[in-house]
Design a protein around this motif. Structure first.
Motif, PDB file in Angstrom:
ATOM      1  N   SER A  12      58.803  37.075  49.331  1.00 27.94           N
ATOM      2  CA  SER A  12      58.202  36.603  48.089  1.00 27.94           C
ATOM      3  C   SER A  12      58.617  37.473  46.921  1.00 27.94           C
ATOM      4  CB  SER A  12      56.670  36.619  48.226  1.00 27.94           C
ATOM      5  OG  SER A  12      56.026  36.447  46.980  1.00 27.94           O
ATOM      6  N   ASP A  15      55.516  37.729  41.834  1.00 22.48           N
ATOM      7  CA  ASP A  15      54.578  36.745  41.295  1.00 22.48           C
ATOM      8  C   ASP A  15      54.167  35.708  42.340  1.00 22.48           C
ATOM      9  OD1 ASP A  15      56.952  35.366  41.453  1.00 22.48           O
ATOM     10  OD2 ASP A  15      57.158  35.015  39.308  1.00 22.48           O
ATOM     11  N   ARG A  17      56.026  33.775  44.256  1.00 26.47           N
ATOM     12  CA  ARG A  17      56.907  32.636  44.481  1.00 26.47           C
ATOM     13  C   ARG A  17      57.885  32.925  45.614  1.00 26.47           C
ATOM     14  NH1 ARG A  17      55.141  32.461  39.364  1.00 26.47           N
ATOM     15  NH2 ARG A  17      54.795  30.397  38.436  1.00 26.47           N
ATOM     16  N   ALA A  19      60.601  30.690  46.049  1.00 26.47           N
ATOM     17  CA  ALA A  19      61.827  30.009  45.638  1.00 26.47           C
ATOM     18  C   ALA A  19      61.918  30.093  44.127  1.00 26.47           C
ATOM     19  CB  ALA A  19      61.821  28.557  46.102  1.00 26.47           C
ATOM     20  N   GLY A  20      63.126  29.885  43.596  1.00 29.50           N
ATOM     21  CA  GLY A  20      63.297  29.909  42.152  1.00 29.50           C
ATOM     22  C   GLY A  20      64.405  30.850  41.717  1.00 29.50           C
ATOM     23  N   PRO A  21      64.538  31.057  40.422  1.00 22.22           N
ATOM     24  CA  PRO A  21      65.632  31.879  39.889  1.00 22.22           C
ATOM     25  C   PRO A  21      65.689  33.293  40.433  1.00 22.22           C
ATOM     26  CG  PRO A  21      64.612  30.604  38.123  1.00 22.22           C
ATOM     27  CD  PRO A  21      63.764  30.413  39.338  1.00 22.22           C
ATOM     28  N   ASP A 192      60.058  35.710  38.227  1.00 19.74           N
ATOM     29  CA  ASP A 192      60.668  34.858  37.209  1.00 19.74           C
ATOM     30  C   ASP A 192      59.651  33.998  36.470  1.00 19.74           C
ATOM     31  OD1 ASP A 192      60.204  32.528  38.887  1.00 19.74           O
ATOM     32  OD2 ASP A 192      62.017  33.053  39.989  1.00 19.74           O
ATOM     33  N   GLU A 194      58.566  31.191  36.943  1.00 25.60           N
ATOM     34  CA  GLU A 194      58.971  29.785  36.834  1.00 25.60           C
ATOM     35  C   GLU A 194      57.854  28.866  37.314  1.00 25.60           C
ATOM     36  OE1 GLU A 194      61.743  26.838  35.765  1.00 25.60           O
ATOM     37  OE2 GLU A 194      61.766  29.016  35.459  1.00 25.60           O
ATOM     38  N   THR A 197      57.384  26.087  41.054  1.00 22.52           N
ATOM     39  CA  THR A 197      58.118  26.485  42.252  1.00 22.52           C
ATOM     40  C   THR A 197      57.144  26.868  43.368  1.00 22.52           C
ATOM     41  OG1 THR A 197      58.333  28.729  41.355  1.00 22.52           O
ATOM     42  CG2 THR A 197      60.181  27.237  41.025  1.00 22.52           C
ATOM     43  N   THR A 199      55.006  28.600  46.275  1.00 23.90           N
ATOM     44  CA  THR A 199      54.375  29.904  46.415  1.00 23.90           C
ATOM     45  C   THR A 199      54.106  30.193  47.889  1.00 23.90           C
ATOM     46  OG1 THR A 199      52.186  28.924  46.090  1.00 23.90           O
ATOM     47  CG2 THR A 199      53.301  29.782  44.137  1.00 23.90           C
TER      48      THR A 199
END
Length: 238
Positions: A12, A15, A17, A19-21, A192, A194, A197, A199
């Motif tokens: 992770s 934050d 997440r 997945a994501g940037p 990021d 974002e 996305t 979590t």
């Protein structure tokens, strides 16, 4: 215990997440190396993934279903029960386009595929899996029964230890239904922010709301490149 020991193993961002940037950063790359090392240390005999992750592994391939109404026997189908490693695919809708009963990915050992279906999964999809040597178990009438799935993995295939490798919905489903024993959370030193996305834990809309789950911290490990690992046991179920 009449089911495997189940570890939810997650990488992770800070934050929350998964997945994501942030996944494209050097920080996430370093965390990914540690994530793979921890996976190997567990020496689990099954890895379990949700629909989104498996779909990505298969490149979005859809099943080529038979149209001639091939009869399918009732119940589960165990094509192979002595594999050194199993890939467990949560697929209640019957959407994964497997070409064989072996999951192959560079850098990972081959694994025999077990699909986790429900009673409402179409017979045509079960016939498709049988024709390709893919095992399957039925767990639940309309929605996934995680406890029944875990019990069948143990009883039919002799599986003793399972790593749940995401995504967030399958993580929460097993946690919510009280069949997660341990959480291994690797934190990449990145974020990021974002929106939208995935979590660490997310409830499926089809599942009922439930109370919070709490954990007991068992260990904190500082890894290279500012990666941290937190290990918890599950303190209470839902």
């Amino acid at each position: 215990m009449d089911r495997p020991y189940i570890i939810c193993r997650i990488l992770s961002a800070l934050d929350g997440r998964i997945a994501g940037p942030f996944m494209g950063t050097p920080a996430a790359s370093a965390a990914g190396g540690e994530y793979a090392r921890v996976r190997d240390e567990y020496q689990a005999d099954a890895w379990l993934y949700g629909q989104t992750t498996t779909r990505e592994f298969l490149g979005g391939r859809k099943p080529d279903l038979p149209t001639d109404g091939v009869p399918v026997p009732d119940g589960d189908f165990a094509a192979k029960t002595d594999a050194p490693l199993y890939y467990v695919s949560i697929d209640t809708e019957g959407e994964m386009g497997w070409t064989s009963g072996t999951f192959q990915k560079p850098g990972r050992p081959d694994a025999h595929v077990i699909e986790v279906l429900t009673q409402r999964t179409p017979a045509a999809y079960k016939a498709y899996l049988r024709s390709r040597g893919v095992s399957y178990i039925l767990a639940g009438e309309e929605t996934l029964d995680c406890r029944l799935a875990a019990e069948k993995l143990h009883r039919l295939f002799g599986i003793q230890k399972v790593l749940i490798c995401g995504g967030g919905r399958v993580n929460w489903s097993f946690l919510q239904q009280g069949v997660v024993d341990e959480l291994s959370l690797l934190l990449a030193p990145a974020a990021d922010g974002e929106p939208g996305t995935a979590t660490v834990f997310e409830r499926m809309a089809a599942l009922p709301e439930s109370g919070p789950v709490t954990f007991q911290l068992q260990g904190v490990q500082t890894m290279k490149d500012s990666v941290a690992r937190l290990v918890y046991t599950v303190e209470n179920g839902c």
